[in-house]
Structures are given as structure tokens and as C-alpha cells.
Design a protein around this motif. Structure first.
Motif, PDB file in Angstrom:
ATOM      1  N   TYR A  65     -35.639  35.919 127.345  1.00 56.98           N
ATOM      2  CA  TYR A  65     -35.954  34.577 126.844  1.00 56.98           C
ATOM      3  C   TYR A  65     -35.065  33.525 127.511  1.00 56.98           C
ATOM      4  CZ  TYR A  65     -36.020  30.552 123.747  1.00 56.98           C
ATOM      5  OH  TYR A  65     -36.091  29.275 123.254  1.00 56.98           O
ATOM      6  N   ARG A  85     -41.718  42.485 112.911  1.00 63.11           N
ATOM      7  CA  ARG A  85     -41.604  41.081 112.488  1.00 63.11           C
ATOM      8  C   ARG A  85     -40.499  40.927 111.448  1.00 63.11           C
ATOM      9  NH1 ARG A  85     -44.852  36.262 113.127  1.00 63.11           N
ATOM     10  NH2 ARG A  85     -43.751  34.743 111.899  1.00 63.11           N
ATOM     11  N   ASP A  89     -37.374  38.482 111.546  1.00 64.21           N
ATOM     12  CA  ASP A  89     -37.069  37.568 110.435  1.00 64.21           C
ATOM     13  C   ASP A  89     -35.614  37.709 109.989  1.00 64.21           C
ATOM     14  OD1 ASP A  89     -39.665  36.559 110.374  1.00 64.21           O
ATOM     15  OD2 ASP A  89     -40.302  37.856 108.719  1.00 64.21           O
ATOM     16  N   GLY A  92     -33.229  36.221 112.506  1.00 60.42           N
ATOM     17  CA  GLY A  92     -33.441  34.818 112.852  1.00 60.42           C
ATOM     18  C   GLY A  92     -34.189  34.618 114.157  1.00 60.42           C
ATOM     19  N   THR A  94     -37.338  34.961 114.751  1.00 62.24           N
ATOM     20  CA  THR A  94     -38.661  34.356 114.632  1.00 62.24           C
ATOM     21  C   THR A  94     -38.593  32.851 114.918  1.00 62.24           C
ATOM     22  OG1 THR A  94     -38.342  34.268 112.243  1.00 62.24           O
ATOM     23  CG2 THR A  94     -39.765  36.015 113.081  1.00 62.24           C
ATOM     24  N   SER A  95     -37.432  32.270 114.739  1.00 59.34           N
ATOM     25  CA  SER A  95     -37.289  30.842 115.045  1.00 59.34           C
ATOM     26  C   SER A  95     -37.057  30.596 116.536  1.00 59.34           C
ATOM     27  CB  SER A  95     -36.144  30.233 114.235  1.00 59.34           C
ATOM     28  OG  SER A  95     -34.908  30.803 114.617  1.00 59.34           O
ATOM     29  N   ILE A  96     -36.755  31.657 117.273  1.00 56.14           N
ATOM     30  CA  ILE A  96     -36.516  31.524 118.722  1.00 56.14           C
ATOM     31  C   ILE A  96     -37.783  31.837 119.521  1.00 56.14           C
ATOM     32  CG2 ILE A  96     -35.228  32.501 120.669  1.00 56.14           C
ATOM     33  CD1 ILE A  96     -32.959  33.109 118.648  1.00 56.14           C
ATOM     34  N   THR A  98     -41.810  32.651 120.431  1.00 57.04           N
ATOM     35  CA  THR A  98     -43.182  32.325 120.115  1.00 57.04           C
ATOM     36  C   THR A  98     -43.899  33.643 119.875  1.00 57.04           C
ATOM     37  OG1 THR A  98     -43.121  30.347 121.520  1.00 57.04           O
ATOM     38  CG2 THR A  98     -45.305  31.243 120.968  1.00 57.04           C
TER      39      THR A  98
END
Length: 101
Positions: A65, A85, A89, A92, A94-96, A98
Motif C-alpha cells: 500500500y 475483514r 477491523d 484499523g 479497514t480505514s486504510i 479500499t
């Protein structure tokens, strides 16, 4: 753990199959580095058959990433199972990332 990479001019698809854990991380990382070239602007990681990911696997994805965003590209995770998933979650991630179905 098997890793398949499909490349075209500006996009790579990485398909992960099995457990991405400490024993398999080195081999997966070696394969993933093949897409870390400036010509590749879009990377899709197909997680359809990914059954488990450890911190070693998360490190590989975050390294990918960082590289892709550094060269102005985009990383997308596809078909992430509910179990994977949940790990994203809890960490953290999932906030980074897509994440798409």
C-alpha cells in the motif's frame, strides 16, 4: 499458500490462496515485490481464497500500500471474507485499504 500475479501495462492482480502467515510470508513477499514497479499504477489483491492472515501478512499488504500510493497509484482488496475483514477491523486497516466485493 499460493500466489498468482497477473500483469498488464499498468495494472496487477495478485491472487492469494491459503494462509498468509509467518511461514508463507517470505515467499509471498518475494512475489508481491514483482509488482512494485513504477509502471504499475493499480494493484488489486484478490482475497477470495485467502483463509487466514497474520501480522506478517498484514505487513506485506501495508508495505505494498505504501509503495503504490507513493507512486500515485491505488491498492484495492477484493472479495475479503468476513473472517479476514474482522482482522482488518480489529487492526484499523479497514480505514486504510479500499475493500470491494
Amino acid at each position: 499458500m499460493t500466489t498468482r500475479i497477473d500483469l498488464n501495462e499498468t495494472q496487477a492482480t495478485i491472487t492469494l490462496d491459503g494462509r498468509l502467515d509467518t511461514p508463507s510470508a517470505h515467499a509471498v513477499e518475494t512475489e508481491v515485490k514483482k509488482v512494485m514497479i513504477p509502471e504499475i499504477q493499480s494493484v488489486v489483491v484478490d482475497c477470495t481464497s485467502l483463509s487466514y492472515i497474520s501480522s506478517s501478512g498484514l505487513r506485506i499488504l501495508i508495505t505494498l500500500y505504501k509503495y503504490v500510493t507513493k507512486v500515485g497509484g491505488q491498492l484495492t482488496l477484493k472479495a475479503v471474507s468476513p473472517a479476514i475483514r474482522e482482522i482488518f477491523d480489529m487492526t484499523g486497516f479497514t480505514s486504510i485499504f479500499t475493500i470491494v466485493d
